[in-house]
Design a protein around this motif. Structure first.
Motif, mmCIF file in Angstrom:
data_model
loop_
_atom_site.group_PDB
_atom_site.id
_atom_site.type_symbol
_atom_site.label_atom_id
_atom_site.label_comp_id
_atom_site.label_asym_id
_atom_site.label_seq_id
_atom_site.Cartn_x
_atom_site.Cartn_y
_atom_site.Cartn_z
ATOM 1 N N ASP A 2 -15.084 59.092 35.842
ATOM 2 C CA ASP A 2 -16.007 58.160 36.613
ATOM 3 C C ASP A 2 -15.024 57.906 37.898
ATOM 4 O O ASP A 2 -13.816 57.552 37.977
ATOM 5 N N HIS A 3 -15.825 58.060 39.101
ATOM 6 C CA HIS A 3 -15.110 57.463 40.482
ATOM 7 C C HIS A 3 -15.909 56.524 40.875
ATOM 8 O O HIS A 3 -17.072 56.521 41.030
ATOM 9 N N THR A 4 -15.000 55.598 41.250
ATOM 10 C CA THR A 4 -15.758 54.489 41.854
ATOM 11 C C THR A 4 -15.835 54.417 43.508
ATOM 12 O O THR A 4 -16.357 53.746 43.923
ATOM 13 N N THR A 5 -14.838 55.324 44.072
ATOM 14 C CA THR A 5 -14.921 55.355 45.478
ATOM 15 C C THR A 5 -15.059 56.968 45.916
ATOM 16 O O THR A 5 -14.728 57.675 45.313
ATOM 17 N N GLU A 6 -15.390 56.935 47.088
ATOM 18 C CA GLU A 6 -15.532 58.303 47.809
ATOM 19 C C GLU A 6 -14.127 58.827 47.975
ATOM 20 O O GLU A 6 -13.559 57.993 48.717
ATOM 21 N N PRO A 7 -13.860 60.195 47.766
ATOM 22 C CA PRO A 7 -12.444 60.433 48.254
ATOM 23 C C PRO A 7 -12.141 60.654 49.684
ATOM 24 O O PRO A 7 -10.907 60.263 50.035
ATOM 25 N N ALA A 8 -13.315 60.735 50.614
ATOM 26 C CA ALA A 8 -13.045 60.536 51.888
ATOM 27 C C ALA A 8 -12.526 59.378 52.503
ATOM 28 O O ALA A 8 -11.694 59.321 53.283
ATOM 29 N N ASP A 9 -12.967 58.206 51.770
ATOM 30 C CA ASP A 9 -12.537 56.966 52.081
ATOM 31 C C ASP A 9 -11.104 56.659 51.705
ATOM 32 O O ASP A 9 -10.344 56.027 52.320
ATOM 33 N N GLN A 10 -10.610 57.266 50.719
ATOM 34 C CA GLN A 10 -9.333 57.228 50.392
ATOM 35 C C GLN A 10 -8.453 58.147 51.093
ATOM 36 O O GLN A 10 -7.363 57.501 51.437
ATOM 37 N N THR A 11 -8.614 59.197 51.602
ATOM 38 C CA THR A 11 -7.722 60.219 52.168
ATOM 39 C C THR A 11 -7.339 59.662 53.484
ATOM 40 O O THR A 11 -6.283 60.111 54.032
ATOM 41 N N GLN A 12 -8.172 58.999 54.204
ATOM 42 C CA GLN A 12 -8.018 58.697 55.773
ATOM 43 C C GLN A 12 -7.101 57.692 55.829
ATOM 44 O O GLN A 12 -6.336 57.683 56.704
ATOM 45 N N ALA A 13 -6.695 56.908 55.004
ATOM 46 C CA ALA A 13 -5.656 55.656 54.745
ATOM 47 C C ALA A 13 -4.348 56.204 54.420
ATOM 48 O O ALA A 13 -3.304 55.643 54.458
ATOM 49 N N ILE A 14 -4.191 57.603 53.892
ATOM 50 C CA ILE A 14 -2.910 58.051 53.427
ATOM 51 C C ILE A 14 -2.042 58.539 54.532
ATOM 52 O O ILE A 14 -2.477 59.480 55.343
ATOM 53 N N PRO A 15 -0.861 58.202 54.554
ATOM 54 C CA PRO A 15 0.029 58.586 55.565
ATOM 55 C C PRO A 15 0.360 60.246 55.412
ATOM 56 O O PRO A 15 0.460 60.636 54.006
ATOM 57 N N GLY A 16 0.523 61.059 56.518
ATOM 58 C CA GLY A 16 0.551 62.471 56.307
ATOM 59 C C GLY A 16 1.725 62.777 55.471
ATOM 60 O O GLY A 16 1.618 63.900 54.606
ATOM 61 N N TRP A 17 2.941 61.988 55.475
ATOM 62 C CA TRP A 17 4.098 62.623 54.695
ATOM 63 C C TRP A 17 3.971 62.500 53.196
ATOM 64 O O TRP A 17 4.678 63.235 52.362
ATOM 65 N N LEU A 18 2.842 61.728 52.876
ATOM 66 C CA LEU A 18 2.795 61.665 51.334
ATOM 67 C C LEU A 18 2.185 62.861 50.832
ATOM 68 O O LEU A 18 2.242 63.157 49.687
ATOM 69 N N TRP A 19 1.519 63.771 51.588
ATOM 70 C CA TRP A 19 1.006 64.903 51.238
ATOM 71 C C TRP A 19 2.152 65.930 50.874
ATOM 72 O O TRP A 19 1.868 67.034 50.098
ATOM 73 N N LEU A 20 3.320 65.773 50.998
ATOM 74 C CA LEU A 20 4.247 66.672 50.767
ATOM 75 C C LEU A 20 4.953 66.438 49.391
ATOM 76 O O LEU A 20 5.835 67.240 48.987
#
Length: 146
Positions: free
Chosen positions: A55-73
């Motif tokens: 179950d997902h309560t939020t849309e992934p696009a809403d979450q990913t926009q607020a994530i700093p780029g360096w955390l994707w590493l």
């Protein structure tokens, strides 16, 4: 807290067993990188299925926009660490490799906790923890044949 401690112990067991299994896979495939690819591919497939069927309560696009780029590493660090495990275990043995790796993990984790890096809870290094770290390092020295 006891269930979390049990889950942490299970996680440690799973990491130790999978590292040994996948290191042997790397030996048989004659490539620790190929073993890493297999391990990460299976892991990605299982994770994808879990994401699709939970179950997902939020849309992934809403979450990913607020994530700093360096955390994707983080995945880059995972690939490097796991690849090194699969390369080193057949050369050093599982015990020495895991003891050194876990000691370095705990040492860096203590630094992360002390400074509260990555937005994690802060737990300052005190005398008791410092003594524990010295004991850990001494134990690893002894375990690996002083």
């Amino acid at each position: 807290m006891a269930p979390l401690i049990c889950l942490a112990a299970v996680a440690g067991i799973l990491i130790a067993v999978q590292a040994g299994m996948n290191a042997q896979l790397g030996v048989l495939l004659q490539s620790p990188l190929l073993a890493s690819l297999v391990a990460f591919s299976v892991s990605a497939a299982v994770t994808m299925l879990l994401v699709l069927f939970t179950d997902h309560t939020t849309e992934p696009a809403d979450q990913t926009q607020a994530i700093p780029g360096w955390l994707w590493l983080g995945g880059l660090l995972s690939a490097g660490g796991v690849g090194l495990f699969y390369y080193l275990i057949p050369r050093m043995g599982a015990g020495p490799m895991m003891s050194i790796a876990l000691t370095s993990q705990l040492t860096v984790a203590m630094m992360v906790s002390h400074f509260g890096w990555f937005g994690l809870p802060q737990s300052p290094l005190d005398t008791s923890r410092a003594i524990g770290l010295v004991a850990l390092l001494s134990g690893i020295y002894l375990v690996n044949g002083a």
